[in-house]
Design a protein around this motif. Structure first.
Motif, PDB file in Angstrom:
ATOM      1  N   ASN A   6     -89.272-146.488  72.794  1.00 23.06           N
ATOM      2  CA  ASN A   6     -89.377-147.285  71.807  1.00 23.06           C
ATOM      3  C   ASN A   6     -88.394-147.835  70.681  1.00 23.06           C
ATOM      4  O   ASN A   6     -87.447-148.439  71.088  1.00 23.06           O
ATOM      5  CB  ASN A   6     -89.646-146.352  70.749  1.00 23.06           C
ATOM      6  N   PHE A   7     -89.197-149.685  70.981  1.00 28.41           N
ATOM      7  CA  PHE A   7     -88.458-150.683  70.728  1.00 28.41           C
ATOM      8  C   PHE A   7     -87.762-150.818  69.725  1.00 28.41           C
ATOM      9  O   PHE A   7     -86.560-150.887  70.084  1.00 28.41           O
ATOM     10  CB  PHE A   7     -89.709-151.912  70.523  1.00 28.41           C
ATOM     11  N   GLN A   8     -87.464-150.130  68.187  1.00 24.65           N
ATOM     12  CA  GLN A   8     -87.190-149.988  67.231  1.00 24.65           C
ATOM     13  C   GLN A   8     -85.596-148.893  67.522  1.00 24.65           C
ATOM     14  O   GLN A   8     -84.341-149.656  67.128  1.00 24.65           O
ATOM     15  CB  GLN A   8     -87.708-149.859  66.357  1.00 24.65           C
ATOM     16  N   GLU A   9     -86.742-148.177  68.188  1.00 25.99           N
ATOM     17  CA  GLU A   9     -84.713-146.996  68.446  1.00 25.99           C
ATOM     18  C   GLU A   9     -84.263-147.995  69.841  1.00 25.99           C
ATOM     19  O   GLU A   9     -82.942-147.768  69.796  1.00 25.99           O
ATOM     20  CB  GLU A   9     -85.748-145.867  69.058  1.00 25.99           C
ATOM     21  N   PHE A  10     -84.960-149.021  70.704  1.00 22.12           N
ATOM     22  CA  PHE A  10     -83.333-149.332  71.725  1.00 22.12           C
ATOM     23  C   PHE A  10     -82.993-150.157  70.626  1.00 22.12           C
ATOM     24  O   PHE A  10     -81.532-150.639  70.656  1.00 22.12           O
ATOM     25  CB  PHE A  10     -85.266-150.371  73.006  1.00 22.12           C
ATOM     26  N   VAL A  11     -83.591-151.354  69.837  1.00 23.22           N
ATOM     27  CA  VAL A  11     -82.653-152.276  68.822  1.00 23.22           C
ATOM     28  C   VAL A  11     -82.178-151.524  68.291  1.00 23.22           C
ATOM     29  O   VAL A  11     -80.403-152.054  68.284  1.00 23.22           O
ATOM     30  CB  VAL A  11     -83.882-153.066  68.524  1.00 23.22           C
ATOM     31  N   SER A  12     -81.849-150.410  67.854  1.00 25.13           N
ATOM     32  CA  SER A  12     -80.872-149.845  66.820  1.00 25.13           C
ATOM     33  C   SER A  12     -80.418-149.150  67.373  1.00 25.13           C
ATOM     34  O   SER A  12     -79.108-149.571  66.926  1.00 25.13           O
ATOM     35  CB  SER A  12     -81.618-148.775  65.770  1.00 25.13           C
ATOM     36  N   ALA A  13     -80.279-147.852  68.442  1.00 24.27           N
ATOM     37  CA  ALA A  13     -79.561-148.309  69.254  1.00 24.27           C
ATOM     38  C   ALA A  13     -78.405-149.572  70.298  1.00 24.27           C
ATOM     39  O   ALA A  13     -76.612-148.611  70.550  1.00 24.27           O
ATOM     40  CB  ALA A  13     -79.316-147.460  70.083  1.00 24.27           C
ATOM     41  N   PHE A  14     -79.003-150.492  70.527  1.00 22.03           N
ATOM     42  CA  PHE A  14     -78.460-151.552  71.502  1.00 22.03           C
ATOM     43  C   PHE A  14     -77.205-152.178  69.968  1.00 22.03           C
ATOM     44  O   PHE A  14     -76.213-152.153  71.012  1.00 22.03           O
ATOM     45  CB  PHE A  14     -79.512-152.471  72.131  1.00 22.03           C
ATOM     46  N   PHE A  15     -77.659-151.942  68.841  1.00 20.94           N
ATOM     47  CA  PHE A  15     -77.103-152.381  67.749  1.00 20.94           C
ATOM     48  C   PHE A  15     -75.189-152.166  67.788  1.00 20.94           C
ATOM     49  O   PHE A  15     -74.632-152.538  67.050  1.00 20.94           O
ATOM     50  CB  PHE A  15     -77.496-153.151  66.785  1.00 20.94           C
ATOM     51  N   VAL A  16     -75.834-150.380  67.210  1.00 21.64           N
ATOM     52  CA  VAL A  16     -75.219-149.895  67.402  1.00 21.64           C
ATOM     53  C   VAL A  16     -73.835-149.934  68.112  1.00 21.64           C
ATOM     54  O   VAL A  16     -72.379-150.299  67.684  1.00 21.64           O
ATOM     55  CB  VAL A  16     -75.586-147.913  67.116  1.00 21.64           C
ATOM     56  N   LEU A  17     -74.287-149.309  68.901  1.00 20.67           N
ATOM     57  CA  LEU A  17     -73.433-149.600  70.498  1.00 20.67           C
ATOM     58  C   LEU A  17     -72.450-150.565  71.110  1.00 20.67           C
ATOM     59  O   LEU A  17     -71.424-151.238  70.716  1.00 20.67           O
ATOM     60  CB  LEU A  17     -73.966-149.738  72.154  1.00 20.67           C
ATOM     61  N   PHE A  18     -73.166-151.937  70.074  1.00 14.13           N
ATOM     62  CA  PHE A  18     -72.561-153.351  70.362  1.00 14.13           C
ATOM     63  C   PHE A  18     -71.447-153.683  69.406  1.00 14.13           C
ATOM     64  O   PHE A  18     -70.145-154.677  69.273  1.00 14.13           O
ATOM     65  CB  PHE A  18     -73.663-154.528  70.590  1.00 14.13           C
ATOM     66  N   ALA A  19     -71.773-153.107  68.053  1.00 16.31           N
ATOM     67  CA  ALA A  19     -70.599-153.188  67.246  1.00 16.31           C
ATOM     68  C   ALA A  19     -69.845-152.223  67.379  1.00 16.31           C
ATOM     69  O   ALA A  19     -68.414-152.799  67.171  1.00 16.31           O
ATOM     70  CB  ALA A  19     -71.765-152.611  65.452  1.00 16.31           C
ATOM     71  N   ILE A  20     -70.138-151.121  68.029  1.00 15.65           N
ATOM     72  CA  ILE A  20     -68.701-150.180  68.601  1.00 15.65           C
ATOM     73  C   ILE A  20     -68.253-151.240  69.246  1.00 15.65           C
ATOM     74  O   ILE A  20     -67.028-150.635  69.807  1.00 15.65           O
ATOM     75  CB  ILE A  20     -69.544-148.754  68.908  1.00 15.65           C
ATOM     76  N   ILE A 135     -84.421-142.642  76.299  1.00 16.43           N
ATOM     77  CA  ILE A 135     -84.494-143.504  77.806  1.00 16.43           C
ATOM     78  C   ILE A 135     -84.005-145.076  76.683  1.00 16.43           C
ATOM     79  O   ILE A 135     -83.804-146.232  77.043  1.00 16.43           O
ATOM     80  CB  ILE A 135     -85.834-143.500  77.635  1.00 16.43           C
ATOM     81  N   ASN A 136     -83.965-144.894  75.625  1.00 13.62           N
ATOM     82  CA  ASN A 136     -83.704-145.954  74.364  1.00 13.62           C
ATOM     83  C   ASN A 136     -82.583-145.847  74.705  1.00 13.62           C
ATOM     84  O   ASN A 136     -82.118-146.979  74.809  1.00 13.62           O
ATOM     85  CB  ASN A 136     -84.759-145.867  72.747  1.00 13.62           C
ATOM     86  N   ILE A 137     -81.931-144.944  74.367  1.00 13.42           N
ATOM     87  CA  ILE A 137     -79.772-144.989  74.509  1.00 13.42           C
ATOM     88  C   ILE A 137     -79.490-146.201  75.631  1.00 13.42           C
ATOM     89  O   ILE A 137     -78.737-146.667  75.958  1.00 13.42           O
ATOM     90  CB  ILE A 137     -79.473-144.224  74.555  1.00 13.42           C
ATOM     91  N   TRP A 138     -80.060-145.239  76.990  1.00  8.65           N
ATOM     92  CA  TRP A 138     -79.539-145.633  77.981  1.00  8.65           C
ATOM     93  C   TRP A 138     -79.970-147.522  78.595  1.00  8.65           C
ATOM     94  O   TRP A 138     -79.319-148.001  79.073  1.00  8.65           O
ATOM     95  CB  TRP A 138     -80.221-144.635  79.088  1.00  8.65           C
ATOM     96  N   LEU A 139     -81.160-147.739  78.120  1.00 10.37           N
ATOM     97  CA  LEU A 139     -81.540-149.033  77.132  1.00 10.37           C
ATOM     98  C   LEU A 139     -80.984-149.758  77.157  1.00 10.37           C
ATOM     99  O   LEU A 139     -80.732-150.844  77.442  1.00 10.37           O
ATOM    100  CB  LEU A 139     -82.906-149.133  77.748  1.00 10.37           C
ATOM    101  N   ALA A 140     -80.705-149.512  76.053  1.00 15.85           N
ATOM    102  CA  ALA A 140     -79.583-149.880  75.217  1.00 15.85           C
ATOM    103  C   ALA A 140     -77.853-150.455  75.736  1.00 15.85           C
ATOM    104  O   ALA A 140     -77.110-150.880  75.754  1.00 15.85           O
ATOM    105  CB  ALA A 140     -79.219-149.090  73.735  1.00 15.85           C
ATOM    106  N   VAL A 141     -77.284-149.168  76.849  1.00 11.52           N
ATOM    107  CA  VAL A 141     -76.162-148.631  77.434  1.00 11.52           C
ATOM    108  C   VAL A 141     -76.459-150.502  77.864  1.00 11.52           C
ATOM    109  O   VAL A 141     -75.481-151.311  78.640  1.00 11.52           O
ATOM    110  CB  VAL A 141     -75.481-147.736  77.986  1.00 11.52           C
ATOM    111  N   LEU A 142     -76.933-150.456  78.903  1.00 11.96           N
ATOM    112  CA  LEU A 142     -77.807-150.978  80.144  1.00 11.96           C
ATOM    113  C   LEU A 142     -77.575-152.651  79.692  1.00 11.96           C
ATOM    114  O   LEU A 142     -76.823-153.186  79.843  1.00 11.96           O
ATOM    115  CB  LEU A 142     -78.930-151.035  80.573  1.00 11.96           C
TER     116      LEU A 142
END
Length: 200
Positions: A6-20, A135-142
Motif C-alpha cells: 500500500n503506497f500510502q502505508e509505505f510513505v507513512s512508515a518511511f517518514f516516521v522512520l526517517f524522522a526518528i 511489506i510496507n514497513i520493510w520497504l520503508a526500512v530499505l
C-alpha cells in the motif's frame, strides 16, 4: 505474512522512520568523528543497521525479556547515550574517552547504535507493526537504509562544500535537537514505566 503493498502505508512508515533515524541531523557527528581519525564504513554501517532492524523486528522483545529488560528500559538507556553525545556537540567537550588500544572503527558505535538503529528507531519499528503491513514497513526500512548509505558515503563531500562556520552552527543546532530527542525519549518511556508500575 508480508501483507499487501500500500503506497500510502509505505510513505507513512518511511517518514516516521526517517524522522526518528534522522540521519541528516547526524551529519555533524559523522564529520566530527572522521576529523578525529575515526573510521566509518558506509556499506558496513548500512548492513549492520539493517540487520539490527531485522533481528529486533522479529525477536527484539523476546531477547530483552531474557535479561528481564523491557522496551522502555532499553529506550531510556539509549536516550542517555544520545544525551551525552548531544552535550559533546553543544559544549565542545569530549566525554567518551577512548583508551589507546581502542579500535578506530566507529562504524557500530556510535554510528549504527545509537544514531541509526538506536532505541528510538527500534522501538518505533516494533510499535508500527500494528499499523502497517509488514511489506510496507520493510520497504520503508530499505528506503531509509539507502538514504543512510548515501549520507555516510558523501560525508566528506558534504564537509568539503560546507564552510567551517556553517558546520559549527549546524553542529550546535543539531546538538540541541539531539538533546531534545533524548529528553523526549527518556521522559515518555519513564512515564510509561511509572504508569505500568502504578497499575500493577
Amino acid at each position: 505474512m508480508l501483507g499487501s503493498f500500500n503506497f500510502q502505508e509505505f510513505v507513512s512508515a518511511f517518514f516516521v522512520l526517517f524522522a526518528i533515524i534522522d540521519v541528516t541531523g547526524s551529519i555533524p557527528i559523522f564529520i566530527s568523528l572522521k576529523k578525529c581519525k575515526r573510521k566509518i564504513y558506509a556499506g558496513k554501517a548500512t548492513l549492520l543497521s539493517l540487520l539490527m532492524f531485522i533481528i529486533f523486528f522479529f525477536v527484539g522483545e523476546a531477547f530483552l525479556q531474557l535479561f528481564n529488560v523491557n522496551i522502555e528500559s532499553f529506550a531510556i538507556a539509549g536516550s542517555l547515550v544520545i544525551f551525552i553525545m548531544a552535550l559533546e556537540m553543544i559544549l565542545d567537550i569530549q566525554i567518551f574517552q577512548d583508551p589507546e588500544d581502542a579500535p578506530k572503527d566507529s562504524t557500530f558505535f556510535p554510528i549504527v547504535f545509537p544514531l541509526i538503529a538506536g532505541a528510538g528507531a527500534l522501538t518505533t519499528l516494533i510499535s508500527i507493526r500494528s499499523q502497517y503491513a509488514n511489506i510496507n514497513i520493510w520497504l520503508a526500512v530499505l528506503a531509509n537504509m539507502g538514504i543512510v548509505y548515501l549520507v555516510l558515503k558523501l560525508t566528506k563531500k558534504i564537509d568539503k562544500y560546507i564552510g567551517a562556520g556553517i558546520l559549527y552552527m549546524i553542529r550546535k543546532f543539531f546538538g540541541i535537537i539531539l538533546l531534545a530527542i533524548s529528553v523526549k525519549l527518556f521522559t515518555s518511556n519513564l512515564t510509561h514505566m511509572i504508569g505500568l508500575y502504578l497499575n500493577n
